[in-house]
Write an enzyme that holds these catalytic residues in place. Structure first.
Site, PDB file in Angstrom:
ATOM      1  N   TRP A  55       0.537  -0.735   0.628  1.00  0.00           N
ATOM      2  CA  TRP A  55      -0.249  -0.003  -0.260  1.00  0.00           C
ATOM      3  C   TRP A  55       1.084   1.532  -0.021  1.00  0.00           C
ATOM      4  CZ3 TRP A  55      -5.195  -0.139   3.161  1.00  0.00           C
ATOM      5  CH2 TRP A  55      -6.645  -1.220   2.318  1.00  0.00           C
ATOM      6  N   LYS A 164      -8.927  -2.303   6.955  1.00  0.00           N
ATOM      7  CA  LYS A 164      -9.764  -3.329   6.567  1.00  0.00           C
ATOM      8  C   LYS A 164     -10.947  -3.856   7.603  1.00  0.00           C
ATOM      9  CE  LYS A 164      -6.348  -6.951   6.686  1.00  0.00           C
ATOM     10  NZ  LYS A 164      -6.155  -7.744   5.618  1.00  0.00           N
TER      11      LYS A 164
END
Ligand code: SAM
EC number: 2.1.1.205
Length: 298
Positions: A55, A164
């Site tokens: 990421w 998440k």
């Protein structure tokens, strides 16, 4: 499972190596951005639970490198990445090795912004999964709480938060709690996230803390034994709010649950882009060797 067979079974694993991403998770952030444009106009960003760093690579390639390539280093954004694990360097990314649930780490992140606020905080945090769903969901919720605590200190009003989540039986409660801080919350399931996985991502936009909001109140927010009434007046903690669900990524694109044939018979499986810097198996092997030595000495 051999590398070539994993290449065949997991298209995003193979594509990640071909495109130089350290992990297949890169596609999840890219697909979330395709759907929500969360990277648009971002100058300061925090990547929580960042290792091995795919990421952060997305953030570097999409935000930092373009500013350098355009000859505008002064416009290069600030990217701060945090993880328990050490991470190999990434251009334009400041790394902090630490636990996001500790106040020390939260303060270190905050200090990097020198009073400025972040436009975006992302968190792909996952505990070591035990397989006990309730336990995994609880630990995951603790990570989100820690991430949210950092969010409330560093995110500018109007900013975004992506994290998440595990879609367990407490998920509805978590979503409604997020809606206290963000009027716009969507659950995203990127194409690259397997259907068989209970993971999804909350995309929270337009950060709007309630008036007189104290970040310390968060501890009670995710703790069902504490009422949020003190901080929210009329708001009931048990209130369930409807949160939209969005499948993102090109829906006719690669399916993370399907196997794909290799391009041809001569296909060479690639090595991982970035081997683990401190893999758990290394200490396990050292431990095994040490105990074998002790046994021989007996
Ligand atoms: N987004 C990453 C990428 O694209 O490479 C992958 C993140 S990985 C799925 C989850 C990470 O969460 C692991 O590297 C783990 O060390 C980190 N993590 C779990 N608990 C943490 C904690 N309390 N503080 C910091 N990092 C944590």
């Amino acid at each position: 499972m051999g590398k070539a067979s994993k290449d065949k079974r997991d298209i995003y694993y193979r594509k990640a190596k071909e495109e130089g991403w350290r992990a297949r998770s890169a596609f999840k952030l890219l697909q979330i951005d395709e759907a929500f444009s969360i990277l648009e106009g971002v100058r300061h960003v925090v990547d929580l639970c960042a290792a091995p760093g795919s990421w952060s690579q997305v953030l570097s390639r999409r935000l930092y490198l373009p500013a350098l390539q355009a000859g505008r280093p002064e416009d290069a954004p600030k990217i701060v990445a945090v993880d328990l694990q050490p991470m190999a360097p990434i251009e334009g990314v400041t790394q902090i090795q630490g636990d996001i649930t500790s106040t020390l780490t939260a303060n270190q992140v905050i200090s990097h912004f020198h009073g400025e606020k972040a436009d975006l905080v992302v968190s792909d945090g996952a505990p070591d999964v035990t397989g006990l769903h309730d336990m995994d969901e609880f630990v995951q919720a603790q990570l989100i709480l820690a991430a949210l605590t950092i969010v409330t200190h560093v995110l500018r009003p109007g900013g975004s938060f992506v994290a998440k989540v595990f879609r367990g039986k407490e998920a509805a409660l978590l979503y409604s709690q997020l809606k206290i801080l963000f009027p716009d919350v969507t659950i995203a399931k990127p194409k690259s996230s397997r259907n068989s996985s209970i993971e999804a991502f909350v995309v929270c936009r337009n950060y709007t803390p309630p008036p007189n909001f104290r970040p310390e109140a968060l501890q009670g927010l995710l703790d069902r034994t504490t009422s949020a009434q003190d901080d929210r007046g009329e708001q009931t903690l048990e209130e369930r709010l409807l949160v939209p669900f969005l499948a993102c990524g090109d829906l006719s694109g690669y399916d993370a649950d399907q196997s794909y044939d290799l391009p041809d018979d001569n296909y060479q499986s690639l090595d991982p882009v970035q081997p683990p810097t401190a893999p758990a198996y290394r200490s396990a092997l050292a431990f095994k060797k040490q105990s074998q030595g002790k046994l021989q000495a007996v």
